[in-house]
Design an enzyme around this catalytic site. Structure first.
Site, PDB file in Angstrom:
ATOM      1  N   GLY A 248       0.992  -1.274  -0.004  1.00  0.00           N
ATOM      2  CA  GLY A 248      -0.008   0.119  -0.030  1.00  0.00           C
ATOM      3  C   GLY A 248       0.716   1.258  -0.032  1.00  0.00           C
ATOM      4  O   GLY A 248       2.166   0.980   0.243  1.00  0.00           O
ATOM      5  N   PRO A 249       0.179   2.633  -0.401  1.00  0.00           N
ATOM      6  CA  PRO A 249       0.803   3.505  -0.276  1.00  0.00           C
ATOM      7  C   PRO A 249       1.396   4.127   1.074  1.00  0.00           C
ATOM      8  O   PRO A 249       1.060   3.535   2.182  1.00  0.00           O
ATOM      9  CB  PRO A 249      -0.093   4.651  -0.832  1.00  0.00           C
ATOM     10  CG  PRO A 249      -1.339   3.987  -1.305  1.00  0.00           C
ATOM     11  CD  PRO A 249      -1.118   2.560  -0.687  1.00  0.00           C
ATOM     12  N   PRO A 250       2.479   4.796   1.048  1.00  0.00           N
ATOM     13  CA  PRO A 250       3.060   5.195   2.536  1.00  0.00           C
ATOM     14  C   PRO A 250       1.885   5.854   3.247  1.00  0.00           C
ATOM     15  O   PRO A 250       1.124   6.608   2.971  1.00  0.00           O
ATOM     16  CB  PRO A 250       4.252   6.097   2.152  1.00  0.00           C
ATOM     17  CG  PRO A 250       4.483   6.010   1.023  1.00  0.00           C
ATOM     18  CD  PRO A 250       3.271   5.581  -0.083  1.00  0.00           C
ATOM     19  N   GLY A 251       2.037   5.510   4.635  1.00  0.00           N
ATOM     20  CA  GLY A 251       1.111   6.196   5.638  1.00  0.00           C
ATOM     21  C   GLY A 251      -0.206   5.501   5.726  1.00  0.00           C
ATOM     22  O   GLY A 251      -1.164   6.075   6.498  1.00  0.00           O
ATOM     23  N   GLY A 253      -0.774   2.400   7.137  1.00  0.00           N
ATOM     24  CA  GLY A 253      -1.029   1.779   8.375  1.00  0.00           C
ATOM     25  C   GLY A 253      -0.453   0.207   8.209  1.00  0.00           C
ATOM     26  O   GLY A 253      -0.937  -0.495   8.754  1.00  0.00           O
ATOM     27  N   LYS A 254       0.542  -0.012   7.317  1.00  0.00           N
ATOM     28  CA  LYS A 254       0.918  -1.338   7.207  1.00  0.00           C
ATOM     29  C   LYS A 254       1.796  -1.728   8.433  1.00  0.00           C
ATOM     30  O   LYS A 254       1.551  -2.883   9.108  1.00  0.00           O
ATOM     31  CB  LYS A 254       1.900  -1.386   5.913  1.00  0.00           C
ATOM     32  CG  LYS A 254       1.100  -1.109   4.780  1.00  0.00           C
ATOM     33  CD  LYS A 254       2.057  -1.240   3.307  1.00  0.00           C
ATOM     34  CE  LYS A 254       3.101  -0.241   3.618  1.00  0.00           C
ATOM     35  NZ  LYS A 254       2.673   1.076   3.254  1.00  0.00           N
ATOM     36  N   GLU A 471      -5.783  33.377 -10.040  1.00  0.00           N
ATOM     37  CA  GLU A 471      -6.567  32.523  -9.340  1.00  0.00           C
ATOM     38  C   GLU A 471      -7.844  32.542  -9.250  1.00  0.00           C
ATOM     39  O   GLU A 471      -8.863  31.704  -9.538  1.00  0.00           O
ATOM     40  CB  GLU A 471      -6.263  32.732  -7.872  1.00  0.00           C
ATOM     41  CG  GLU A 471      -4.816  32.480  -7.337  1.00  0.00           C
ATOM     42  CD  GLU A 471      -4.352  31.174  -7.673  1.00  0.00           C
ATOM     43  OE1 GLU A 471      -5.036  30.078  -7.826  1.00  0.00           O
ATOM     44  OE2 GLU A 471      -3.072  31.030  -7.814  1.00  0.00           O
ATOM     45  N   HIS A 474      -9.115  30.467 -12.251  1.00  0.00           N
ATOM     46  CA  HIS A 474      -9.439  29.294 -11.987  1.00  0.00           C
ATOM     47  C   HIS A 474     -10.689  29.251 -11.425  1.00  0.00           C
ATOM     48  O   HIS A 474     -11.397  28.168 -11.558  1.00  0.00           O
ATOM     49  CB  HIS A 474      -8.258  28.651 -11.026  1.00  0.00           C
ATOM     50  CG  HIS A 474      -6.985  28.399 -11.741  1.00  0.00           C
ATOM     51  ND1 HIS A 474      -6.561  27.462 -12.687  1.00  0.00           N
ATOM     52  CD2 HIS A 474      -5.672  28.644 -11.210  1.00  0.00           C
ATOM     53  CE1 HIS A 474      -5.506  27.583 -12.992  1.00  0.00           C
ATOM     54  NE2 HIS A 474      -4.865  28.265 -12.077  1.00  0.00           N
ATOM     55  N   ASP A 546       0.704  24.755 -13.763  1.00  0.00           N
ATOM     56  CA  ASP A 546      -0.551  24.445 -14.550  1.00  0.00           C
ATOM     57  C   ASP A 546      -0.176  23.538 -15.685  1.00  0.00           C
ATOM     58  O   ASP A 546      -0.815  22.575 -16.233  1.00  0.00           O
ATOM     59  CB  ASP A 546      -1.120  25.582 -14.977  1.00  0.00           C
ATOM     60  CG  ASP A 546      -1.673  26.446 -13.572  1.00  0.00           C
ATOM     61  OD1 ASP A 546      -1.940  25.757 -12.641  1.00  0.00           O
ATOM     62  OD2 ASP A 546      -2.124  27.509 -13.578  1.00  0.00           O
TER      63      ASP A 546
END
Length: 694
Positions: A248-251, A253-254, A471, A474, A546
């Site tokens: 799984g991705p970092p962070g 909870g593995k 901004e 956007h 962008d």
């Protein structure tokens, strides 16, 4: 991502050992070192004894030369009595002898000021082959018959010669003694495993502390059930998995999940990192693997957790330098121990990694890692559960609705959510509040994802105006287009690496993105550059982020997602997996040059069409663009509802709360040059958009 508790190692594989025992290789309790004290005492005793033995005493003795002695002898100042005789010391095996005795000398002894005659001891070396006859004649004329005393100083001379070497060796021993202990009681323990057994009474993390990963928790909880009651599963012929790989991705909870397994399982649990196998000596990694499984078999059934297994489990045969790779030798030992010719049951391996693409295929097959548990980013329900776990540690106001915070944090990992709670607590403490409110949680959410506001950055009014129009472009397109996420906030206050940000948050978690949504998203991205061109007739370098973001989305639409009518549903390239240099170094593209030109043309066509649509919409709605930009210059930060009021009514029904003015900027400060305004983020999650600044 949740509670973190340090593990306490114990020395043996027996879980019934007392907790004060230590792991193999650890130092005992510090005690007084009697052996070292004895060595120092002996050394100093030898040195002192040698000097005393050689010199006879430590009293002050005048060293007289032979001419000086002859002069004193002729003047009658040499004393020769029965109590203070003149001695001739004969040393065996030497031609140089020594005359010793007393002579009369005028000395001044405080507090007296006048010198008086005193008897002072002297010693004079005599070289007998040259001075022997003259000495005998002079002493006979003076009426002095010396007493002859023979002595042997061979032992003292030898000791004095060797004592500096002995003292140097003793000092070296004490210098390196502690370092030898730190190396594991000697250099021969490098091959011992560094796996630590976790004591259950010291590990307070259980499955109750793991939230947001229900499926993964259910899969690993079966291991605990099997270890507690193996007969329940063996009745039907089932066998326990030999290995579980958490991906799984970092962070996400593995590692926390592994700690929860250790807290729940009433069996020995060893933990080690993948990098602990690699050492400066060849063969140490494989030796540590074998030793780790040997410890495990002695404590079977047991669990062994290897964190960041990609440090030793990478593809074999992909070394950049050639030759025999120490990491491959370690991996071979791990493969054999997990499912080799003489493999034994009872040792379960749990491993964690966020790079499964670099692992060797032999490591991933059933029989070694029978299960691959995917620990993904939590959904909205999982995020709310994670927030409830972490909120127990802090004081929160009753008005806080965690469900609202969970809906406003799509794409956040468990570690990021824990950081949001912590940052909110710090903000509330700085403000002097008694509890965390929703405002602190929202401010912490923005800080964790987009960075802290940099109000002290010196920016000229012209730079602020350019940023405001950028901004505003956007924000206006987000509201005008149909297939876009709701606008969350617009600010021209520098935050993180950007000078301004337009933030949007999807109403729900998205795992797939439609083609129309991607096309509208490209138009929104183009809005900043188009607004600058419309307002000032020129463009700046602030749209660099962008451009990078739009190019990445357009290329994925053409090459990976099959959204080009001309090129069709064909994948061009290897996707967006992280690069494994040793494997991908010489890899070439699998399509022709003409196809590459067609891909470039399609990507440019998507970008040009989005730019054209953005130009048309902003030109048509130029008054709303001006109103939003001026409001940003006045208020600096506007919420999505306030932007919608400006577009529909030309004014805000609920103006923003004014913050206290920032501290004054020194007059000598130099305005910072406008740099890259956006984070380098391609803006996409797998199949969906991420809430990133625009």
């Amino acid at each position: 991502m949740l509670k973190v508790h340090s593990s306490t190692p114990v020395s043996s594989n027996n879980t019934n050992k007392p907790e004060d025992q230590r792991p193999r290789g650890s130092d005992p309790d510090p005690q007084f070192n009697w052996r070292g004290l004895l060595l120092f005492a002996v050394a100093f005793a030898l040195i002192g004894g040698a000097f005393i033995f050689r010199g006879g005493n430590l009293a002050q003795i005048d060293e007289l030369t032979y001419p000086k002695f002859s002069t004193l002898l002729a003047e009658g100042k040499i004393v020769s009595t029965q109590e203070k005789p003149v001695e001739l010391v004969v040393e065996e095996g030497r031609n140089t002898q020594t005359i010793s005795g007393y002579y009369r000398k005028m000395v001044t002894v405080p507090p007296a000021t006048e010198p008086e005659e005193r008897l002072v001891a002297f010693r004079t070396p005599i070289f007998m082959p040259f001075n022997g006859e003259a000495l005998e004649k002079q002493m006979a004329e003076a009426g002095i018959t010396p007493s002859v005393r023979s002595e042997s100083n061979l032992l003292a001379t030898t000791l004095i010669g060797f004592l500096p070497i002995l003292l140097f060796l003793v000092i070296l021993y004490f210098i390196f003694r502690s370092q030898l202990k730190m190396a594991g009681r000697g250099a021969f323990n490098f091959g011992k495993s560094k796996a630590r057994m976790m004591a259950r009474d010291k590990n307070k993390i259980t499955f109750k502390d793991v939230a947001g990963v229900e499926e993964a928790r259910e899969e690993v909880s079966e291991l605990v059930d099997f270890l507690r009651d193996p007969k329940k599963f063996q009745k039907l012929g089932g066998r326990i998995p030999k290995g579980v790989l958490m991906v799984g991705p970092p962070g996400t909870g593995k590692t926390l999940l592994a700690r929860a397994i250790a807290g729940e399982a009433d069996v020995p649990f060893f933990s080690i990192s993948g990098s602990d196998f690699v050492e400066m000596f060849v063969g140490v990694g494989a030796s540590r693997v074998r030793d780790m499984f040997e410890q495990g078999r002695k404590s079977a059934p047991c669990l062994i957790f290897i964190d960041e297994i990609d440090a030793v489990g990478r593809h074999r045969g992909h070394g950049m330098g050639g030759g025999h790779d120490e990491r491959e030798q370690t991996l071979n030992a791990l493969l054999v121990e997990m499912d080799g010719f003489d493999a034994q049951d009872g040792v379960i391996i749990i491993a964690a990694t966020n790079r499964p693409d670099v692992l060797d295929p032999a490591l991933l097959r059933p029989g070694r890692f029978d299960r691959q548990v995917t620990v993904n980013l939590p959904d909205v329900r999982g995020r709310e559960e994670i927030l409830r776990v972490h909120i127990k540690k802090v004081k929160v106001a009753e008005s806080v609705d965690l469900a609202v915070i969970a809906r406003g944090t799509p794409g956040y990992s468990g570690a990021e959510l824990a950081n949001v709670i912590n940052e909110a607590a710090l903000l509330a403490a700085r403000k002097g509040l008694k509890a965390i409110t929703t405002r602190e949680l929202e401010e912490a959410r923005d800080k964790v994802r987009w960075g802290k506001e940099r109000r002290s950055l010196a920016i000229s009014e012209k730079e602020k105006e350019v940023t405001a129009y950028h901004e505003a472009g956007h924000a206006l397109l987000l509201e005008l287009l149909e297939h876009t996420a709701p606008l969350h906030k617009v600010t021209i206050i520098p935050r993180g690496p950007s000078l301004g940000s337009t933030m949007w948050l999807p109403e729900e978690d998205k795992y797939n993105t439609r083609r129309k949504e991607l096309l509208d998203h490209l138009v929104v991205i183009m809005g900043g550059r188009v607004a600058e061109d419309i307002a000032f007739g020129d463009v700046t370098s602030g749209a660099r982020g962008d451009i990078k973001q739009a190019t990445g989305i357009a290329r994925k639409m053409v090459c990976q997602w099959g959204m080009s009518e001309k090129l069709g549903m064909i994948e061009y390239g290897e996707g967006d997996e992280p690069v494994f240099l040793a494997r991908d170094f010489n890899r070439t593209r699998d399509y022709s040059e003409s196809t590459a030109q067609a891909i470039d043309a399609e990507v440019k066509m998507l970008i040009d069409e989005a730019y054209g649509r953005a130009t048309t919409l902003l030109t048509t709605n130029r008054p709303q663009l001006e109103i939003i930009a001026k409001a940003l210059l006045e208020w600096e930060t506007l919420e999505g509802s306030q932007i919608r009021d400006l577009i529909k009514h030309g004014e805000m029904k609920n103006p923003p709360h004014r913050d206290p003015p920032p501290p004054p900027i020194p007059t000598e400060a130099i305005p910072a040059a406008r740099t890259e305004e956006k984070k380098s983020n391609d803006g996409t999650l797998p199949g969906g958009l991420a809430p990133v600044p625009a």
